[in-house]
Design a protein around this motif. Structure first.
Motif, short mmCIF file in Angstrom:
data_model
loop_
_atom_site.label_atom_id
_atom_site.label_comp_id
_atom_site.label_asym_id
_atom_site.label_seq_id
_atom_site.Cartn_x
_atom_site.Cartn_y
_atom_site.Cartn_z
N THR A 107 2.09 6.18 -5.01
CA THR A 107 1.01 7.17 -5.02
C THR A 107 1.58 8.48 -5.53
O THR A 107 2.69 8.88 -5.14
N GLN A 108 0.84 9.16 -6.40
CA GLN A 108 1.37 10.32 -7.10
C GLN A 108 1.18 11.60 -6.29
O GLN A 108 0.06 11.90 -5.83
N GLN B 281 1.47 -7.35 0.79
CA GLN B 281 0.99 -6.17 0.08
C GLN B 281 1.36 -4.91 0.84
O GLN B 281 1.23 -4.85 2.07
N LEU B 282 1.85 -3.94 0.11
CA LEU B 282 2.04 -2.59 0.62
C LEU B 282 1.20 -1.69 -0.27
O LEU B 282 1.43 -1.61 -1.48
N VAL B 283 0.22 -1.03 0.33
CA VAL B 283 -0.70 -0.21 -0.45
C VAL B 283 -0.61 1.24 0.02
O VAL B 283 -0.95 1.56 1.16
N GLU B 284 -0.14 2.09 -0.90
CA GLU B 284 -0.01 3.51 -0.60
C GLU B 284 -1.28 4.26 -0.95
O GLU B 284 -2.01 3.87 -1.87
N SER B 285 -1.50 5.35 -0.24
CA SER B 285 -2.63 6.24 -0.55
C SER B 285 -2.29 7.63 -0.05
O SER B 285 -1.34 7.81 0.73
N GLY B 286 -3.09 8.60 -0.49
CA GLY B 286 -2.93 9.97 0.00
C GLY B 286 -2.30 10.93 -0.97
O GLY B 286 -2.28 12.14 -0.71
N GLY B 287 -1.78 10.43 -2.08
CA GLY B 287 -1.20 11.34 -3.06
C GLY B 287 -2.26 12.21 -3.69
O GLY B 287 -3.42 11.83 -3.81
N ALA B 288 -1.87 13.43 -4.08
CA ALA B 288 -2.83 14.37 -4.65
C ALA B 288 -2.09 15.53 -5.29
O ALA B 288 -0.85 15.60 -5.23
N LEU B 289 -2.86 16.42 -5.89
CA LEU B 289 -2.33 17.68 -6.40
C LEU B 289 -2.47 18.72 -5.29
O LEU B 289 -3.55 18.89 -4.73
N VAL B 290 -1.37 19.41 -4.99
CA VAL B 290 -1.38 20.40 -3.92
C VAL B 290 -0.58 21.62 -4.37
O VAL B 290 0.34 21.50 -5.19
N GLN B 291 -0.92 22.76 -3.86
CA GLN B 291 -0.17 23.98 -4.17
C GLN B 291 1.12 24.03 -3.37
O GLN B 291 1.21 23.47 -2.27
N LEU C 62 6.35 10.16 -7.85
CA LEU C 62 5.65 8.96 -7.40
C LEU C 62 6.30 8.50 -6.11
O LEU C 62 7.52 8.27 -6.07
N TYR C 63 5.52 8.41 -5.04
CA TYR C 63 6.03 8.03 -3.74
C TYR C 63 5.74 6.56 -3.47
O TYR C 63 4.57 6.14 -3.55
N TYR C 64 6.78 5.83 -3.14
CA TYR C 64 6.68 4.40 -2.91
C TYR C 64 6.94 4.06 -1.45
O TYR C 64 7.83 4.62 -0.82
N CYS C 65 6.18 3.10 -0.96
CA CYS C 65 6.42 2.50 0.35
C CYS C 65 7.22 1.22 0.13
O CYS C 65 7.00 0.50 -0.85
N ALA C 66 8.16 0.94 1.05
CA ALA C 66 9.00 -0.24 0.91
C ALA C 66 9.27 -0.86 2.27
O ALA C 66 9.26 -0.17 3.29
#
Length: 124
Positions: A118-119, A3-13, A93-97
């Protein structure tokens, strides 16, 4: 089960910063290169950065050099992507590989394990 689980994506200025995380589990990744890719709507998935688990060897795409930094934490089996000076072109969308290849290999086919993504959204 790998499993590769991404996190931390968000809306930012625009001009803001984010740190993405990728938690890896299910096997030993010591011989693997870990990478970040991203995909914007209507565009192909593209290489962003990669690293080996020692954290010594790194590679960044020209479009993010000087703004993004990839790092790794062996103890936590986690890879990070620090993103600074974000602009709307960085959205996607940012992917880890993970792949048994060299750091700097930008080919999607070189990476056998992928996370769900993660978006990242950047407002102008």
């Amino acid at each position: 089960q790998v499993q590769l689980v991404e996190s931390g994506g968000a809306l930012v200025q625009a001009g803001g910063s984010l740190r993405l995380s990728c938690a890896a589990s299910g096997r030993r990744f010591s011989s693997y290169a870990m990478a970040w890719f991203r995909q914007a709507p209507g565009k192909e998935r593209e290489f962003v950065a990669s690293i080996n688990w020692s954290g010594i060897v790194k590679s960044h795409a020209d479009s993010v050099k000087g703004r993004f930094t990839i790092s790794s934490d062996n103890a936590k089996n986690t890879v990070y992507l620090q993103m600074n000076s974000l602009n709307p072109e960085d959205a996607g969308l940012y992917y880890c590989a993970a792949g048994r290849t060299g750091v700097g290999d930008t080919r999607l086919a070189a990476f056998e394990y992928w996370g769900q993504g993660t978006q990242v959204t950047v407002s102008s």
